[in-house]
Motif scaffolding. Structure first.
Motif, PDB file in Angstrom:
ATOM      1  N   MET A 136       0.832  -1.187   0.000  1.00 27.97           N
ATOM      2  CA  MET A 136       0.000   0.000   0.000  1.00 27.97           C
ATOM      3  C   MET A 136       0.869   1.239   0.000  1.00 27.97           C
ATOM      4  SD  MET A 136      -2.701   1.345   2.882  1.00 27.97           S
ATOM      5  CE  MET A 136      -1.438   2.342   3.657  1.00 27.97           C
ATOM      6  N   GLN A 137       0.450   2.236  -0.748  1.00 30.11           N
ATOM      7  CA  GLN A 137       1.159   3.510  -0.791  1.00 30.11           C
ATOM      8  C   GLN A 137       0.194   4.629  -0.434  1.00 30.11           C
ATOM      9  OE1 GLN A 137       2.579   3.624  -4.826  1.00 30.11           O
ATOM     10  NE2 GLN A 137       4.382   2.389  -4.376  1.00 30.11           N
ATOM     11  N   PHE A 138       0.661   5.607   0.319  1.00 28.53           N
ATOM     12  CA  PHE A 138      -0.166   6.755   0.685  1.00 28.53           C
ATOM     13  C   PHE A 138       0.628   8.025   0.444  1.00 28.53           C
ATOM     14  CE2 PHE A 138      -1.648   9.901   3.878  1.00 28.53           C
ATOM     15  CZ  PHE A 138      -2.960  10.029   3.436  1.00 28.53           C
ATOM     16  N   SER A 139      -0.013   8.988  -0.200  1.00 22.64           N
ATOM     17  CA  SER A 139       0.645  10.271  -0.438  1.00 22.64           C
ATOM     18  C   SER A 139      -0.317  11.398  -0.100  1.00 22.64           C
ATOM     19  CB  SER A 139       1.094  10.393  -1.901  1.00 22.64           C
ATOM     20  OG  SER A 139      -0.016  10.289  -2.784  1.00 22.64           O
ATOM     21  N   LEU A 140       0.194  12.409   0.583  1.00 20.93           N
ATOM     22  CA  LEU A 140      -0.594  13.599   0.880  1.00 20.93           C
ATOM     23  C   LEU A 140      -0.488  14.555  -0.294  1.00 20.93           C
ATOM     24  CD1 LEU A 140       0.023  14.524   4.626  1.00 20.93           C
ATOM     25  CD2 LEU A 140      -2.130  13.878   3.543  1.00 20.93           C
ATOM     26  N   GLN A 141      -1.643  15.071  -0.718  1.00 17.04           N
ATOM     27  CA  GLN A 141      -1.650  15.957  -1.882  1.00 17.04           C
ATOM     28  C   GLN A 141      -1.950  17.403  -1.530  1.00 17.04           C
ATOM     29  OE1 GLN A 141      -4.578  13.576  -3.970  1.00 17.04           O
ATOM     30  NE2 GLN A 141      -3.012  12.658  -5.266  1.00 17.04           N
ATOM     31  N   HIS A 142      -2.790  17.595  -0.502  1.00 15.37           N
ATOM     32  CA  HIS A 142      -3.139  18.957  -0.084  1.00 15.37           C
ATOM     33  C   HIS A 142      -3.372  19.000   1.413  1.00 15.37           C
ATOM     34  CE1 HIS A 142      -3.686  20.497  -4.222  1.00 15.37           C
ATOM     35  NE2 HIS A 142      -4.173  19.308  -4.467  1.00 15.37           N
ATOM     36  N   GLN A 143      -3.024  20.125   2.027  1.00 14.20           N
ATOM     37  CA  GLN A 143      -3.256  20.357   3.450  1.00 14.20           C
ATOM     38  C   GLN A 143      -3.999  21.674   3.610  1.00 14.20           C
ATOM     39  OE1 GLN A 143      -2.040  18.642   6.566  1.00 14.20           O
ATOM     40  NE2 GLN A 143      -3.647  20.050   7.279  1.00 14.20           N
ATOM     41  N   ASP A 144      -5.143  21.649   4.292  1.00 16.65           N
ATOM     42  CA  ASP A 144      -5.912  22.862   4.527  1.00 16.65           C
ATOM     43  C   ASP A 144      -5.134  23.792   5.450  1.00 16.65           C
ATOM     44  OD1 ASP A 144      -8.330  24.474   4.386  1.00 16.65           O
ATOM     45  OD2 ASP A 144      -8.616  23.914   6.488  1.00 16.65           O
ATOM     46  N   LYS A 145      -5.133  25.087   5.145  1.00 14.18           N
ATOM     47  CA  LYS A 145      -4.359  26.043   5.931  1.00 14.18           C
ATOM     48  C   LYS A 145      -5.078  26.502   7.196  1.00 14.18           C
ATOM     49  CE  LYS A 145      -1.700  27.790   1.993  1.00 14.18           C
ATOM     50  NZ  LYS A 145      -1.340  28.982   1.171  1.00 14.18           N
ATOM     51  N   GLN A 146      -6.403  26.349   7.235  1.00  9.37           N
ATOM     52  CA  GLN A 146      -7.177  26.815   8.373  1.00  9.37           C
ATOM     53  C   GLN A 146      -7.529  25.699   9.356  1.00  9.37           C
ATOM     54  OE1 GLN A 146      -7.597  30.111   8.614  1.00  9.37           O
ATOM     55  NE2 GLN A 146      -6.471  30.238   6.677  1.00  9.37           N
ATOM     56  N   SER A 147      -7.189  24.466   9.016  1.00 11.45           N
ATOM     57  CA  SER A 147      -7.470  23.323   9.885  1.00 11.45           C
ATOM     58  C   SER A 147      -6.432  22.243   9.606  1.00 11.45           C
ATOM     59  CB  SER A 147      -8.884  22.780   9.615  1.00 11.45           C
ATOM     60  OG  SER A 147      -8.930  22.109   8.361  1.00 11.45           O
ATOM     61  N   ASN A 148      -6.628  21.063  10.181  1.00 10.15           N
ATOM     62  CA  ASN A 148      -5.723  19.942   9.926  1.00 10.15           C
ATOM     63  C   ASN A 148      -6.257  18.996   8.861  1.00 10.15           C
ATOM     64  OD1 ASN A 148      -3.638  20.574  11.817  1.00 10.15           O
ATOM     65  ND2 ASN A 148      -5.011  19.951  13.474  1.00 10.15           N
ATOM     66  N   ALA A 149      -7.282  19.423   8.117  1.00 11.77           N
ATOM     67  CA  ALA A 149      -7.852  18.590   7.061  1.00 11.77           C
ATOM     68  C   ALA A 149      -6.829  18.345   5.960  1.00 11.77           C
ATOM     69  CB  ALA A 149      -9.100  19.252   6.489  1.00 11.77           C
ATOM     70  N   ARG A 150      -6.835  17.116   5.427  1.00 18.71           N
ATOM     71  CA  ARG A 150      -5.888  16.728   4.376  1.00 18.71           C
ATOM     72  C   ARG A 150      -6.618  16.029   3.241  1.00 18.71           C
ATOM     73  NH1 ARG A 150      -1.917  13.792   7.666  1.00 18.71           N
ATOM     74  NH2 ARG A 150      -2.682  11.766   7.001  1.00 18.71           N
ATOM     75  N   ALA A 151      -6.062  16.143   2.060  1.00 16.56           N
ATOM     76  CA  ALA A 151      -6.506  15.357   0.912  1.00 16.56           C
ATOM     77  C   ALA A 151      -5.334  14.494   0.477  1.00 16.56           C
ATOM     78  CB  ALA A 151      -6.958  16.259  -0.238  1.00 16.56           C
ATOM     79  N   GLY A 152      -5.593  13.194   0.328  1.00 14.80           N
ATOM     80  CA  GLY A 152      -4.519  12.289  -0.026  1.00 14.80           C
ATOM     81  C   GLY A 152      -4.955  11.235  -1.008  1.00 14.80           C
ATOM     82  N   GLU A 153      -4.038  10.323  -1.290  1.00 14.84           N
ATOM     83  CA  GLU A 153      -4.312   9.224  -2.208  1.00 14.84           C
ATOM     84  C   GLU A 153      -3.671   7.960  -1.648  1.00 14.84           C
ATOM     85  OE1 GLU A 153      -4.263   9.448  -6.777  1.00 14.84           O
ATOM     86  OE2 GLU A 153      -2.326   8.554  -6.262  1.00 14.84           O
ATOM     87  N   LEU A 154      -4.505   6.928  -1.525  1.00 14.56           N
ATOM     88  CA  LEU A 154      -4.059   5.649  -0.995  1.00 14.56           C
ATOM     89  C   LEU A 154      -4.194   4.623  -2.120  1.00 14.56           C
ATOM     90  CD1 LEU A 154      -5.214   4.377   2.491  1.00 14.56           C
ATOM     91  CD2 LEU A 154      -4.888   2.811   0.604  1.00 14.56           C
TER      92      LEU A 154
END
Length: 376
Positions: free
Chosen positions: A1-19
């Motif tokens: 399995m591979q996981f990569s973070l693509q975006h990090q919200d600047k106003q919270s700790n929310a993240r967008a990633g791909e697994l």
């Protein structure tokens, strides 16, 4: 399995990633429909794939072990071949049953003795055996065996249980690392953070789990009756400790508002029976709020269930027709409502991902949380 973070919200700790698993890609944050016995209740696999657009579903080790049994699943070639779902699958280890079957189980250092809720036969799950069972089931992501403590529970009980969960994790890892997948694709093991609602225990557990350096991590023992504020506090605390470069899975959560708030805290993966269970009872989650389709106010409302949501069932069937089906005890009522609610949940996390990428997630989340809690 591979996981990569693509975006990090600047106003919270929310993240967008791909697994990425051997059965396909998962875009996070993601919601996993619960298919306890190898099926999401009242929903066809083609609807999961085409209408709901689910990227991964969840199964349960304890229930699949009982029915259809390991021999059948292995003869079929694993869970994907057995149920016809070719996208990723995650299996819970049965640790939740340690909690939910408290009246019929006994916990020792070696493992947990159960009685089958179907036959009454004695069962005994050890960490090693749970790994073997999940190898045979063949899910892409499998969970370590743990004890999900009840709420409330005494501090000493939570502490002792947490330490045992950590010892069980070592045994799970040893068995997992010395065995192979049976079906030619890779499986991934996630440890589970425990510690009830005690901050020091949650910190210790998160640090211990992180030290095992597995490919992803889960947060368990929440959404078991504690106030939402406590769940958020524990989740934020743990997410601040677990590695940022690995997916975080909050088990058994929850309402649409819970999911959005926990995305903001840094969680990537969710599951819950709520969308399908509530659907069968006539509760619909919509982009405008919550509908109880049994109420008389919908009997002559011929508008679509949720035109803003899109999708076939949400825009084709009217509220009046669905109410008629529900009051007539037609199976189709539960099917339509289940597909609708799951479509909504998958839409919600997809929208969250879009707003994380666009940079306005925090403001959008605050608006949506208020809207989604309204009873229509």
């Amino acid at each position: 399995m591979q996981f990569s973070l693509q975006h990090q919200d600047k106003q919270s700790n929310a993240r967008a990633g791909e697994l990425i698993t051997d059965h396909g890609k998962i875009e996070t944050p993601i919601f996993m429909p619960v298919g306890t016995a190898g099926t999401v209740k009242a929903v066809h696999q083609r609807e999961l794939e085409n209408d709901i657009q689910a990227q991964i579903i969840l199964g349960n080790t304890y229930h699949l072990y009982l029915r259809p049994g390991l021999d059948i699943i292995q003869k079929a070639g694993g869970i994907h071949k057995f149920n016809g779902w070719e996208r990723p699958v995650l299996t819970d280890s049965g640790g939740y049953q340690v909690y939910s079957l408290a009246d019929t189980r006994k916990i020792t250092e070696e493992g947990v003795a159960f009685r089958s809720h179907i036959s009454g036969n004695k069962l005994f799950f050890t960490p090693e055996y749970v790994m073997d069972i999940q190898r045979i089931i063949g899910a892409d992501i499998i969970m370590a065996f743990d004890e999900c403590t009840p709420y409330p529970c005494e501090y000493q009980y939570a502490k002792d249980s947490m330490h045992m969960t950590h010892r069980w994790l070592k045994r799970c890892c040893d068995r997992f690392d010395t065995t192979d997948s049976l079906y030619g694709y890779k499986q991934t093991l996630f440890p589970i953070v425990q510690g009830s609602t005690y901050k020091d225990l949650r910190v210790q557990s998160a640090e211990t789990i992180a030290s095992f350096e597995r490919e992803g991590n889960a947060i368990g023992g929440l959404s078991v009756g504690e106030p939402h504020e406590d769940m958020y506090e524990m989740t934020e605390l743990v997410c601040g400790i677990l590695p940022k470069d690995k997916p975080r899975y909050l088990m058994g959560v929850g309402t649409p508002a819970n999911i959005l708030e926990c995305i903001a805290l840094g969680v990537d993966m969710f599951d819950c029976v709520m969308p399908t269970r509530n659907a069968r009872n006539g509760m619909l989650f919509t982009t405008q709020g919550i509908i109880n389709i049994r109420n008389a106010k919908w009997q002559d409302d011929f508008t679509p269930i949720d035109v803003e949501l899109g999708g076939y069932v949400s825009t084709f069937y009217s509220k009046a027709y669905l109410r008629h089906l529900k009051h007539s005890d037609e199976y189709l009522a539960g099917m339509i409502a289940s597909v609708h609610n799951l479509t909504f949940y998958l839409w919600l996390v997809k929208e969250a991902r879009k707003h994380i990428i666009e940079g306005d997630f925090a403001a959008w989340k605050d608006i949506m949380v208020k809207k989604l809690m309204v009873r229509l």
